[in-house]
Design a protein around this motif. Structure first.
Motif, short mmCIF file in Angstrom:
data_model
loop_
_atom_site.label_atom_id
_atom_site.label_comp_id
_atom_site.label_asym_id
_atom_site.label_seq_id
_atom_site.Cartn_x
_atom_site.Cartn_y
_atom_site.Cartn_z
N VAL A 93 0.88 -1.22 0.08
CA VAL A 93 0.12 0.02 -0.15
C VAL A 93 0.98 1.29 0.14
CG1 VAL A 93 -1.68 1.23 1.15
CG2 VAL A 93 -1.71 -1.17 1.11
N SER A 94 0.42 2.08 -0.96
CA SER A 94 1.46 3.43 -1.00
C SER A 94 0.49 4.63 -0.73
CB SER A 94 1.91 3.51 -2.47
OG SER A 94 1.04 3.59 -3.36
N VAL A 95 1.22 5.27 0.29
CA VAL A 95 0.58 6.85 0.71
C VAL A 95 1.65 7.78 0.54
CG1 VAL A 95 -0.21 7.61 2.82
CG2 VAL A 95 -0.72 5.12 2.56
N GLY A 96 0.86 8.92 0.21
CA GLY A 96 1.76 10.12 -0.04
C GLY A 96 1.32 11.02 1.20
N LEU A 97 2.35 11.82 1.60
CA LEU A 97 2.14 12.82 2.76
C LEU A 97 2.85 14.00 2.36
CD1 LEU A 97 2.70 10.54 5.92
CD2 LEU A 97 0.41 11.13 4.76
N ALA A 98 2.06 14.82 1.69
CA ALA A 98 2.84 16.22 1.34
C ALA A 98 3.49 16.71 2.38
CB ALA A 98 1.63 17.12 0.95
N PRO A 99 4.84 17.05 2.26
CA PRO A 99 5.79 17.71 3.40
C PRO A 99 5.07 18.98 3.81
CG PRO A 99 6.89 18.06 1.33
CD PRO A 99 5.54 17.27 1.02
N GLY A 100 5.26 19.44 5.17
CA GLY A 100 4.76 20.57 5.67
C GLY A 100 3.40 20.42 5.84
N THR A 101 2.84 19.50 6.20
CA THR A 101 1.39 19.18 6.43
C THR A 101 1.19 18.37 7.62
OG1 THR A 101 1.08 16.95 5.50
CG2 THR A 101 0.72 18.83 4.09
N ALA A 102 -0.10 18.58 8.37
CA ALA A 102 -0.03 17.86 9.65
C ALA A 102 0.13 16.51 9.50
CB ALA A 102 -1.58 18.17 10.20
N ALA A 103 -0.49 15.95 8.40
CA ALA A 103 -0.46 14.50 8.33
C ALA A 103 1.12 13.89 8.10
CB ALA A 103 -1.03 14.06 6.82
N SER A 104 2.11 14.87 7.67
CA SER A 104 3.42 14.49 7.42
C SER A 104 4.10 14.19 8.77
CB SER A 104 4.26 15.56 6.79
OG SER A 104 4.31 16.63 7.40
N THR A 105 3.52 14.83 9.77
CA THR A 105 3.89 14.56 11.21
C THR A 105 3.54 13.21 11.69
OG1 THR A 105 2.03 15.29 12.39
CG2 THR A 105 3.98 16.95 11.63
N LEU A 106 2.52 12.54 11.02
CA LEU A 106 1.93 11.10 11.19
C LEU A 106 2.64 9.90 10.70
CD1 LEU A 106 -1.69 11.91 11.22
CD2 LEU A 106 -0.20 11.66 13.21
N ALA A 107 3.75 10.28 9.79
CA ALA A 107 4.22 9.13 9.17
C ALA A 107 4.83 8.03 10.01
CB ALA A 107 5.68 9.67 8.07
N LEU A 108 5.64 8.19 11.22
CA LEU A 108 5.86 7.10 12.05
C LEU A 108 5.07 6.34 12.63
CD1 LEU A 108 8.28 5.43 13.35
CD2 LEU A 108 8.51 7.63 14.87
N LYS A 109 3.89 7.16 13.16
CA LYS A 109 2.58 6.45 13.78
C LYS A 109 1.89 5.81 12.82
CE LYS A 109 -0.28 6.03 17.30
NZ LYS A 109 0.48 5.51 18.48
N LEU A 110 1.84 6.31 11.59
CA LEU A 110 1.02 5.24 10.65
C LEU A 110 1.96 3.96 10.45
CD1 LEU A 110 -1.18 5.02 8.63
CD2 LEU A 110 0.33 6.07 6.90
N LEU A 111 2.93 4.18 10.18
CA LEU A 111 4.01 2.98 10.02
C LEU A 111 3.85 2.10 11.07
CD1 LEU A 111 6.14 1.50 8.32
CD2 LEU A 111 7.82 2.58 9.57
N GLN A 112 3.86 2.42 12.26
CA GLN A 112 3.88 1.66 13.60
C GLN A 112 2.54 1.10 13.87
OE1 GLN A 112 4.85 4.69 16.52
NE2 GLN A 112 7.03 3.90 16.68
N THR A 113 1.25 1.63 13.43
CA THR A 113 0.08 1.29 13.43
C THR A 113 -0.21 0.35 12.61
OG1 THR A 113 -0.73 3.51 14.21
CG2 THR A 113 -2.49 1.93 13.82
#
Length: 319
Positions: A93-113
């Protein structure tokens, strides 16, 4: 036309050489050339041009290449869904997170979950500009992306609003004396470090300055969060960021964070998916997890308004 022929064609375009593609695919070059000739005959179009440096796709070939990528990816998804029916979810599954967005701060949490709940799902996280992410989602090369914008319709894409954030100024103490509210006009003589002009966040900032009849003093353009934080900490200049990102930048150095007012600048965060390519089962689950994490974002000080109904965010859990 068959899938094998499309696979051969995509590989030839990817590597730019019939000889190299033959070696990678373990197919004799005369047989590979015959497959290509058959494909060109089926479309009645020249698909590749031979040059001194290898082969390149013609305009017709470029069109087929885009469609072939989508077709092969959809087939892989269908095969994985069928094989994994009734089993634990598995697949890429591929997910794009635009840099400088609130979601980009969730990258590690998304991976862990995702790893914790579905260890057989291989997650690919890509942080890139919003416009680039839209292109790869529309072409089927990426399942979904979270980015700022989405208010205007874009052909081939569907946007689900997630939340809105107010923009803040992050500045060295000598430039902005104390935290609090800061009028946009007070930035008239402040050296600013901003994203490049094709960045969606930069567009919101430029529009606000233009509406306030203020010309910003942009001394540098950058996308790297680490470089930006270091530049601010060293006193090079100030920047404008959504609160969630401003908070993380401020945590790395002694700077002041001020909410922009007069006018307040709001930026919407949206989930972007293809409007014509269905998500695989693993991708649907990852999307649910991402929505769950975005809905649980803790943006202090009332600087965001969540558009998700947290009680209705459900994550399908396949065991």
């Amino acid at each position: 036309m068959n899938l094998r022929r499309l696979k051969y064609f995509v590989k030839i375009v990817d590597v730019g050489s019939l000889t190299l593609a033959s070696e990678i695919l373990h197919v004799a070059q005369p047989a590979l050339s015959q497959q290509l000739a058959t494909l060109e005959g089926e479309f009645n179009q020249k698909l590749l041009l031979r040059t001194q440096k290898g082969v390149v796709a013609t305009e017709a070939g470029k069109v087929l290449y885009r469609h072939a990528q989508m077709i092969l990816r959809q087939f892989d998804q269908a095969r994985a869904d069928v094989l994994n029916a009734g089993r634990s979810l598995a697949g890429q599954v591929s997910v794009g997170l635009a840099p400088g967005t609130a979601a980009s701060t969730l990258a590690l949490k998304l991976l862990q979950t995702v790893q914790g709940r579905h260890p057989q799902i291989v997650l690919h996280i890509n942080e890139n500009f919003g416009t680039t992410l839209c292109d790869v989602v529309r072409s089927g090369l990426m399942d979904m992306a979270v980015l700022y914008g989405g208010e205007s319709p874009v052909q081939g894409l569907s946007f689900d609003p997630l939340l809105t954030e107010d923009l803040c100024v992050v500045a060295p103490a000598e430039m902005v004396s104390k935290p609090g509210d800061l009028a946009l006009r007070d930035l008239r003589d402040v050296d600013l470090l901003l994203p490049c002009t094709n960045n969606q966040l930069r567009r919101y900032v430029d529009q606000a300055f233009a509406a306030a009849h203020v010309v910003p003093r942009v001394v540098a353009e950058m996308e790297s969060a680490s470089t930006l934080a270091a530049a601010i900490a060293s006193g090079v200049g100030a920047t404008i960021l959504p609160f969630s990102v401003a908070r993380s930048v401020a945590a790395t150095s002694s700077v002041n964070v001020c909410r922009l007012v007069s006018p307040t600048i709001e930026v919407p965060l949206a989930m972007c998916v293809s409007d014509h390519l269905p998500l695989s089962e693993p991708a649907q689950v990852v999307k649910g997890i991402l929505l769950e994490l975005v809905g649980a974002l803790d943006l202090q000080g009332g600087l965001h308004r969540t558009l998700l109904n947290h009680a209705r965010v459900q994550v399908v859990d396949h065991e």
